[in-house]
Write a protein that holds these residues in place. Structure first.
Motif, PDB file in Angstrom:
ATOM      1  N   ASP A  92       0.824  -1.210   0.000  1.00  0.00           N
ATOM      2  CA  ASP A  92       0.000   0.000   0.000  1.00  0.00           C
ATOM      3  C   ASP A  92       0.858   1.260   0.000  1.00  0.00           C
ATOM      4  O   ASP A  92       0.535   2.243  -0.662  1.00  0.00           O
ATOM      5  N   THR A  93       1.974   1.224   0.727  1.00  0.00           N
ATOM      6  CA  THR A  93       2.876   2.379   0.753  1.00  0.00           C
ATOM      7  C   THR A  93       3.513   2.598  -0.612  1.00  0.00           C
ATOM      8  O   THR A  93       3.587   3.732  -1.093  1.00  0.00           O
ATOM      9  N   ILE A  94       3.954   1.523  -1.240  1.00  0.00           N
ATOM     10  CA  ILE A  94       4.539   1.630  -2.585  1.00  0.00           C
ATOM     11  C   ILE A  94       3.490   2.128  -3.570  1.00  0.00           C
ATOM     12  O   ILE A  94       3.756   2.994  -4.406  1.00  0.00           O
ATOM     13  N   GLY A  95       2.279   1.583  -3.479  1.00  0.00           N
ATOM     14  CA  GLY A  95       1.194   2.026  -4.354  1.00  0.00           C
ATOM     15  C   GLY A  95       0.855   3.491  -4.152  1.00  0.00           C
ATOM     16  O   GLY A  95       0.604   4.218  -5.115  1.00  0.00           O
ATOM     17  N   LEU A  96       0.865   3.947  -2.914  1.00  0.00           N
ATOM     18  CA  LEU A  96       0.581   5.354  -2.633  1.00  0.00           C
ATOM     19  C   LEU A  96       1.668   6.259  -3.202  1.00  0.00           C
ATOM     20  O   LEU A  96       1.378   7.332  -3.734  1.00  0.00           O
ATOM     21  N   LEU A  97       2.927   5.819  -3.134  1.00  0.00           N
ATOM     22  CA  LEU A  97       4.015   6.610  -3.715  1.00  0.00           C
ATOM     23  C   LEU A  97       3.876   6.734  -5.231  1.00  0.00           C
ATOM     24  O   LEU A  97       4.166   7.780  -5.807  1.00  0.00           O
ATOM     25  N   PHE A  98       3.431   5.670  -5.886  1.00  0.00           N
ATOM     26  CA  PHE A  98       3.216   5.722  -7.336  1.00  0.00           C
ATOM     27  C   PHE A  98       1.950   6.482  -7.701  1.00  0.00           C
ATOM     28  O   PHE A  98       1.801   6.925  -8.834  1.00  0.00           O
ATOM     29  N   LEU A  99       1.042   6.630  -6.768  1.00  0.00           N
ATOM     30  CA  LEU A  99      -0.246   7.244  -7.064  1.00  0.00           C
ATOM     31  C   LEU A  99      -0.251   8.755  -6.883  1.00  0.00           C
ATOM     32  O   LEU A  99      -0.885   9.471  -7.661  1.00  0.00           O
ATOM     33  N   LEU A 100       0.438   9.252  -5.884  1.00  0.00           N
ATOM     34  CA  LEU A 100       0.446  10.697  -5.636  1.00  0.00           C
ATOM     35  C   LEU A 100       1.229  11.414  -6.728  1.00  0.00           C
ATOM     36  O   LEU A 100       2.325  10.988  -7.096  1.00  0.00           O
ATOM     37  N   PRO A 101       0.674  12.504  -7.278  1.00  0.00           N
ATOM     38  CA  PRO A 101       1.301  13.154  -8.438  1.00  0.00           C
ATOM     39  C   PRO A 101       2.724  13.652  -8.200  1.00  0.00           C
ATOM     40  O   PRO A 101       3.583  13.496  -9.058  1.00  0.00           O
ATOM     41  N   PHE A 102       3.006  14.245  -7.037  1.00  0.00           N
ATOM     42  CA  PHE A 102       4.347  14.806  -6.836  1.00  0.00           C
ATOM     43  C   PHE A 102       5.396  13.711  -6.646  1.00  0.00           C
ATOM     44  O   PHE A 102       6.509  13.838  -7.146  1.00  0.00           O
ATOM     45  N   THR A 103       5.053  12.620  -5.952  1.00  0.00           N
ATOM     46  CA  THR A 103       6.027  11.529  -5.817  1.00  0.00           C
ATOM     47  C   THR A 103       6.148  10.739  -7.108  1.00  0.00           C
ATOM     48  O   THR A 103       7.228  10.242  -7.430  1.00  0.00           O
TER      49      THR A 103
END
Length: 141
Positions: A92-103
């Motif tokens: 979920d953390t990896i997915g969130l990093l790929f999902l947020l536009p700035f990261t």
């Protein structure tokens, strides 16, 4: 081959260990609820970000530009959605990093720099050639 096998076996084991540790701290029901909640919210946000990426790509196409960043962004959103569907806090953390536009932009820029750092402009090939023109007579009036 061995590193792929290590990732296939090691990643789920690491996810289970983290889930057990978090489950001991906040309880089993809360852990399961958090995993389910993060998957549902993440998939919904991935849908919104995917639609925004399609809109940005269409704008670039209308401007006669190649939507290169939007293509890579769409691929990273697909990876993020896949990681958010998998149960676990690390995925979920990896997915969130790929999902947020700035990261996502930072990850794409780092990946592009590492991929294309060997193609520097100083390594251009010069081909020595000679142009030969054949004169052909055209029909003249």
């Amino acid at each position: 081959m061995n590193s792929l096998l290590l990732v296939i076996i090691g990643f789920p084991i690491l996810e289970i260990v983290v889930m057990i540790k978090i489950g001991q701290q906040i309880g089993t029901f809360n852990t399961i609820l958090m995993i389910f909640f993060s998957a549902v919210i993440g998939i919904y946000y991935a849908k919104i970000e995917g639609l925004n990426t399609i809109k940005a790509g269409m704008v670039n196409l209308y401007k006669n530009k190649i939507p290169f960043y939007e293509i890579l962004s769409g691929a990273s959103i697909a990876i993020a959605a896949m990681m958010l569907i998998l149960p676990g806090f690390i995925s979920d953390t990896i997915g969130l990093l790929f999902l947020l536009p700035f990261t996502r932009k930072i990850i794409i820029n780092v990946w592009l720099k590492n991929t294309y750092k060997n193609n520097s402009p100083n390594k251009t090939e010069i081909i020595d050639a000679e142009i030969i023109e054949d004169k052909k007579e055209k029909d003249e009036l």
